[in-house]
Design an enzyme around this catalytic site. Structure first.
Site, PDB file in Angstrom:
ATOM      1  N   HIS A 371     -51.941  -1.581 -57.821  1.00  0.00           N
ATOM      2  CA  HIS A 371     -52.639  -1.820 -56.553  1.00  0.00           C
ATOM      3  C   HIS A 371     -51.883  -2.730 -55.596  1.00  0.00           C
ATOM      4  CE1 HIS A 371     -56.607  -0.061 -57.588  1.00  0.00           C
ATOM      5  NE2 HIS A 371     -56.277  -0.426 -58.820  1.00  0.00           N
ATOM      6  N   ARG A 562     -60.013  -9.684 -46.847  1.00  0.00           N
ATOM      7  CA  ARG A 562     -59.522 -10.981 -47.298  1.00  0.00           C
ATOM      8  C   ARG A 562     -58.541 -11.563 -46.267  1.00  0.00           C
ATOM      9  NH1 ARG A 562     -60.854 -12.564 -52.673  1.00  0.00           N
ATOM     10  NH2 ARG A 562     -59.533 -14.350 -52.206  1.00  0.00           N
ATOM     11  N   LYS A 567     -51.931  -9.416 -44.025  1.00  0.00           N
ATOM     12  CA  LYS A 567     -52.914  -8.619 -43.290  1.00  0.00           C
ATOM     13  C   LYS A 567     -52.930  -8.989 -41.800  1.00  0.00           C
ATOM     14  CE  LYS A 567     -55.909  -8.152 -47.382  1.00  0.00           C
ATOM     15  NZ  LYS A 567     -56.097  -6.708 -47.659  1.00  0.00           N
ATOM     16  N   THR A 668     -59.057   0.275 -47.860  1.00  0.00           N
ATOM     17  CA  THR A 668     -60.193   1.184 -47.979  1.00  0.00           C
ATOM     18  C   THR A 668     -61.183   0.907 -46.851  1.00  0.00           C
ATOM     19  OG1 THR A 668     -61.001  -0.349 -49.655  1.00  0.00           O
ATOM     20  CG2 THR A 668     -60.096   1.718 -50.440  1.00  0.00           C
ATOM     21  N   LYS A 672     -63.616   3.325 -44.262  1.00  0.00           N
ATOM     22  CA  LYS A 672     -65.045   3.104 -43.990  1.00  0.00           C
ATOM     23  C   LYS A 672     -65.309   3.062 -42.490  1.00  0.00           C
ATOM     24  CE  LYS A 672     -65.159   0.580 -48.292  1.00  0.00           C
ATOM     25  NZ  LYS A 672     -64.948  -0.727 -48.930  1.00  0.00           N
TER      26      LYS A 672
HETATM   27  C1  26V Z   1     -54.526  -9.768 -58.185  1.00  0.00           C
HETATM   28  C2  26V Z   1     -54.644 -10.921 -58.889  1.00  0.00           C
HETATM   29  C3  26V Z   1     -53.418 -11.568 -59.321  1.00  0.00           C
HETATM   30  C4  26V Z   1     -53.654 -12.924 -59.825  1.00  0.00           C
HETATM   31  C5  26V Z   1     -54.891 -12.990 -60.687  1.00  0.00           C
HETATM   32  C6  26V Z   1     -56.112 -12.642 -59.937  1.00  0.00           C
HETATM   33  C7  26V Z   1     -55.922 -11.399 -59.186  1.00  0.00           C
HETATM   34  C8  26V Z   1     -57.032 -10.695 -58.775  1.00  0.00           C
HETATM   35  C9  26V Z   1     -56.894  -9.544 -58.093  1.00  0.00           C
HETATM   36  C10 26V Z   1     -55.645  -9.087 -57.781  1.00  0.00           C
HETATM   37  C11 26V Z   1     -55.609  -7.800 -57.077  1.00  0.00           C
HETATM   38  C12 26V Z   1     -54.578  -7.679 -56.069  1.00  0.00           C
HETATM   39  C13 26V Z   1     -54.396  -6.274 -55.777  1.00  0.00           C
HETATM   40  C14 26V Z   1     -55.410  -5.685 -54.823  1.00  0.00           C
HETATM   41  O1  26V Z   1     -56.521  -6.106 -54.637  1.00  0.00           O
HETATM   42  N1  26V Z   1     -54.972  -4.655 -54.215  1.00  0.00           N
HETATM   43  C15 26V Z   1     -55.745  -3.927 -53.238  1.00  0.00           C
HETATM   44  O2  26V Z   1     -56.232  -2.775 -53.880  1.00  0.00           O
HETATM   45  C16 26V Z   1     -56.976  -1.948 -53.009  1.00  0.00           C
HETATM   46  C17 26V Z   1     -57.524  -0.816 -53.848  1.00  0.00           C
HETATM   47  O3  26V Z   1     -56.481  -0.040 -54.342  1.00  0.00           O
HETATM   48  C18 26V Z   1     -56.098  -1.476 -51.883  1.00  0.00           C
HETATM   49  O4  26V Z   1     -56.857  -0.697 -51.002  1.00  0.00           O
HETATM   50  C19 26V Z   1     -55.506  -2.659 -51.129  1.00  0.00           C
HETATM   51  O5  26V Z   1     -54.582  -2.220 -50.170  1.00  0.00           O
HETATM   52  C20 26V Z   1     -54.799  -3.571 -52.109  1.00  0.00           C
HETATM   53  O6  26V Z   1     -54.373  -4.765 -51.469  1.00  0.00           O
END
Ligand code: 26V
Length: 826
Positions: A371, A562, A567, A668, A672
């Site tokens: 992701h 976020r 962004k 996403t 929407k």
């Molecule tokens: C990363 C981490 C890394 C450190 C520990 C905690 C933590 C929690 C969440 C994340 C997720 C980062 C990746 C993320 O949210 N990606 C988003 O995913 C969406 C669904 O695929 C996508 O639409 C967004 O563009 C993307 O930023």
């Protein structure tokens, strides 16, 4: 599918929900017997819990039926492993799924209650940070709606995403206590309990047969207890289960140990174990090396796998040889990647498999979704921490790596450089690369939009792709039209259904039949009236939360997501300052504009928090300057969450999707907004590109550098000063930020922001993209001045959003990755 639905909701239903009268009786009964409150004195929350109890009962019947059908058909099932599920509220979703909205509304009305007010008091289930967690929630909805055999696993965090309050213009995090009145949707399962082990050490010995057997001993254990939440499918009668684990001290289940030690120490230990499921980590990038997070990840993975294996053995008693024939496990990012060595451990140490066979089963079972390509968000765990907390897993990771690197050598003879790059172990940093572990342990790896998948193949996983190209596939994200149109924009949903029928609710490609309506003036007028009503609803929310009064006639321009430097909320803000200056110079925009920004910053993300503060300082100046009148407003809506999104998105005219090209994996929110008839101003990033291809260049406002151009500038050299000196508007705005124009009492407050733009390389290309962004905003303004043309474009956006349904994503996963089929009619 239909029959399955009928069987549950009519003949065989234990709960009679047929008539409004029957529902009313049931509601009163639940109020008295389950909630324990006198109908005379019941408040909205009591009615919410009574209604939820009724609905939960129906869902439970449907779930049991679904489970029976799955058992009988003995089909392969997908398990979606995710540390986050951003579900939001459930009452209206479930009523829509069951076709009960109007009947429950009437029943409540006869009890002097308004359904909408009752629904409003439900807490959001905020068990996620943002896009990744919300995607998981949309996917469960699509799985259930299309009768796919699916199952979600996650953590039942006691504290979800923090509540954001704004104090003195700054974000302050407050604990989120969604469980304080109890969760009316869940079923507690005190008997579904698995031990999860930590620490200890490994002892290996050779059996007589010559086989080496390893035991993991002297561990400290925590129990994982299940809570089940039913996930309703829309009109399918299928209910999918989301099983969330909660940590419990082992001592609760082992009285001897409890009695032997000191009582107080025992209770203290209990608290320490139960901390594991206490709180969702609120960072969505860079949170490395936190021991509690590693334990959370393992806790969740181990409990889920033990549960999956136990279920498989109950059904196919003898062995796990064909596990992958019945079980597909999707890893939502690397957060559950420890599932790879954990399945190996269970197969080898507990079930006696040889390494090779265990590895075959494992690799055929898992697939992994990436992701993010941001280097700081790619998870790594220090070898020393793994050594002390999960010694057996570290050992297995080394073995997996050894085998993998042997393969690499064969594939790239004489290329030792590649070996180091591909290794699961970063020797220099003494860390394990979780993404590499997930790639090696999976049969498919997918990106979430075409550009993202392309960049994944070209850059982050280029060496892997060179070796196993067919492993890397794209599945563009999607959103569920049930929540994001039917439920949150009922009027537009109604208008669409009048024009093309209701098939779009489960087949969004039907929307293309709206295309002719773009030139139908009656349809367009109704579209405008609906947008106006949604803007009034949004303006009311803004006024209630911030005190700022918006004129619904202004263009509502929203950036909600976020807060992250990539962004580029800062790019938006610079433009607001430029508009402000123009008005002050006697050069007002042709049309009033209200810029809405909302989103949370990670608590430790200094620059994101500073940007939130800057937004507030700029808003103070802009909104209180009498010279501006109503021509420009800037508001920050506090505590953005799913429920807020359900109001902001239908009420917006313009959708801001302006990440630095190459950095937003998909997005996403972009989908929407477009589905709700907002036009997009966006960069060629993530799924914006596919949205542009779908709606046509003339129906979207594209600006900024391409991903390729960004990459080229990064290598050839980029000079933000050139852009500063070359654009008087931009220079003035940057100088105002740096010179304390928006905070005269503390003029140096935003120096770090300006330093990033000018002196630290402007990593996110804000300066480079400003001119293009501002010019494009001017085009937006001109377009907004022609309401007919604007509405035509909005209709064409809606009509072309068919492919952005999470139904389409799920059909693709089902066919190409999981190899699962919808359940047949019972
Ligand atoms: C990363 C981490 C890394 C450190 C520990 C905690 C933590 C929690 C969440 C994340 C997720 C980062 C990746 C993320 O949210 N990606 C988003 O995913 C969406 C669904 O695929 C996508 O639409 C967004 O563009 C993307 O930023």
């Amino acid at each position: 599918m239909r029959e399955l639905s009928d069987r549950v909701s009519t003949d065989s239903a234990l709960i009679d929900v047929g008539s409004v009268e029957a529902i009313k009786e049931r509601l009163v009964s639940y109020l008295i017997h389950t909630v324990g409150v006198d109908p005379e004195f019941a408040v909205a929350r009591d009615w919410l819990y009574a209604t939820a109890s009724l609905v939960r009962g129906i869902l439970s019947e449907q779930y049991l039926n679904t489970a029976r059908v799955e058992y009988d058909q003995d089909v392969r099932r997908v398990y979606y492993l995710s540390l986050e599920f951003l579900t939001g509220r459930s009452l209206m979703k479930n009523l829509w799924s069951l076709g009960l909205v109007e009947r429950v509304r009437e029943a409540l009305k006869s009890l002097d209650q308004e359904l909408d007010e009752v629904a409003e008091v439900e807490f959001d289930a905020a068990l996620g940070n943002g896009g990744l967690g919300r995607l998981a929630a949309c996917f469960l909805d699509s799985l259930a709606t299309h009768a796919y055999p699916g199952f979600g696993y996650g953590i039942r965090y006691e504290f979800g995403m923090f509540n954001q309050k704004i104090e003195n213009g700054q974000q302050v995090e407050h604990p989120e206590t969604w469980l304080r009145y109890g969760n009316p949707w869940e079923f507690e399962r005190p008997a579904i309990l698995f031990p999860v082990r930590f620490g200890g050490h490994i002892t290996c010995f050779k059996e007589e047969s010559g086989k080496t057997v390893c035991h993991w001993v002297d561990t400290e254990d925590v129990m994982a207890m299940a809570y089940d939440v039913p996930v309703s499918g829309f009109g399918s009668g299928v209910v999918t289960k989301l099983r969330l684990w909660s940590a419990r001290a082992t001592r609760d289940f082992d009285l001897d140990v409890f009695n032997a030690g000191s009582y107080i120490d025992a209770v203290k230990d209990k608290t320490i174990s139960e901390n594991l499921s206490k709180v969702l980590y609120p960072a969505d990038t860079t949170l490395m090396g936190q021991e509690l997070r590693l334990k959370q990840e393992y806790f969740f993975v181990s409990a889920s796998l033990q549960d999956i294996l136990a279920r498989h053995l109950r059904r196919h008693h003898d062995n796990l040889d064909d596990l992958h024939e019945k079980v597909a496990i999707q890893l939502n990012d690397t957060h559950p990647a420890l599932a790879v060595p954990e399945l190996m451990r269970l197969l080898i140490d507990v079930h006696g498999y040889e390494f090779d066979q265990a590895w075959d089963i494992t690799r055929q079972t898992f697939s992994y979704t990436n992701h993010t390509l941001l280097p700081e968000a790619l998870e790594t765990w220090s070898i020393s921490m793994l050594e002390s907390i999960l010694p057996r897993h570290l050992d297995l990771i080394y073995q997996i790596n050894h085998r993998f690197l042997t393969e690499v050598k064969r594939h790239f003879p004489g290329r030792p450089d590649i070996l180091g790059r591909l290794s699961l172990v970063d020797d220099k940093a003494r860390q394990i690369r979780m993404a590499h572990l997930a790639v090696v342990g999976s049969h498919k790896v997918n990106g979430v939009a075409e550009l993202h998948t392309h960049l994944m193949r070209q850059h982050v996983f280029a060496d892997f792709a060179g070796m196993m190209g067919e492993k890397f596939v794209n599945v563009t994200n999607g959103i569920t039209q049930r929540r994001w149109l039917l439920q949150s924009n009922t009027q537009l949903a109604g208008l669409i259904s009048e024009a093309i029928g209701t098939d779009w609710v489960t087949d969004l490609s039907q929307l293309h039949r709206l295309e002719p309506q773009a030139t139908d003036s009656a349809f367009c007028e109704r579209m405008q009236a609906i947008k106006r009503a949604n803007k009034e609803r949004l303006a009311a929310l803004v006024e209630a939360r911030t005190g700022v009064v918006l004129d619904p006639a202004a263009m509502f321009d929203a950036q909600v997501k976020r807060i992250h430097e990539y962004k580029r909320q800062l790019l938006n803000l610079l433009h607001v300052i430029v508009l402000y200056n123009r008005i002050k110079d006697g050069n007002p925009p042709a049309h009033p504009r209200a810029v809405l920004i909302a989103g949370k910053s990670a608590p430790g993300y200094y620059m994101a928090k500073l940007i939130i503060r800057l937004i507030h300082d700029v808003a103070d100046v802009v909104n209180n300057d009498p010279a501006i009148e109503d021509r420009l407003k800037l508001v920050f809506i506090p505590n953005y969450n799913v429920s807020t999104a359900e109001v902001v998105i239908p009420g917006s005219d313009l959708s801001e999707q302006i990440s630095t090209a190459g950095m937003e994996a998909s997005g996403t929110g972009n989908m929407k907004f477009a589905l709700n008839g907002a036009l997009t101003i966006g960069t060629l990033d993530g799924a914006n590109i596919e949205i542009k291809d779908a709606v046509g260049d003339e129906n979207i406002f594209i600006c900024g550098l391409t991903a390729e151009e960004v990459a080229e500038k990064r290598t050839l050299g980029y000079h933000p000063w050139d852009f500063y000196n070359g654009n008087a508007d931009l220079k003035r705005a940057v100088d105002q930020i740096g010179g304390g124009f928006f905070c005269p009492d503390d003029p140096g407050r935003y120096q770090p922001v300006v330093d990033n733009l000018l002196r630290n390389g402007d990593h996110y290309f804000v300066m480079a993209d400003f001119a293009s962004y501002a010019e494009t905003q001017a085009r937006v303004e001109a377009a907004y001045g022609d309401p007919e043309a604007w509405t035509r474009m909005a209709v064409l956006n809606v009509a072309n959003m068919g492919m952005f349904s999470s139904d389409r994503s799920i059909h693709t996963y089902a066919k190409d990755i999981w190899r699962i089929k919808p359940l047949k009619q019972a």
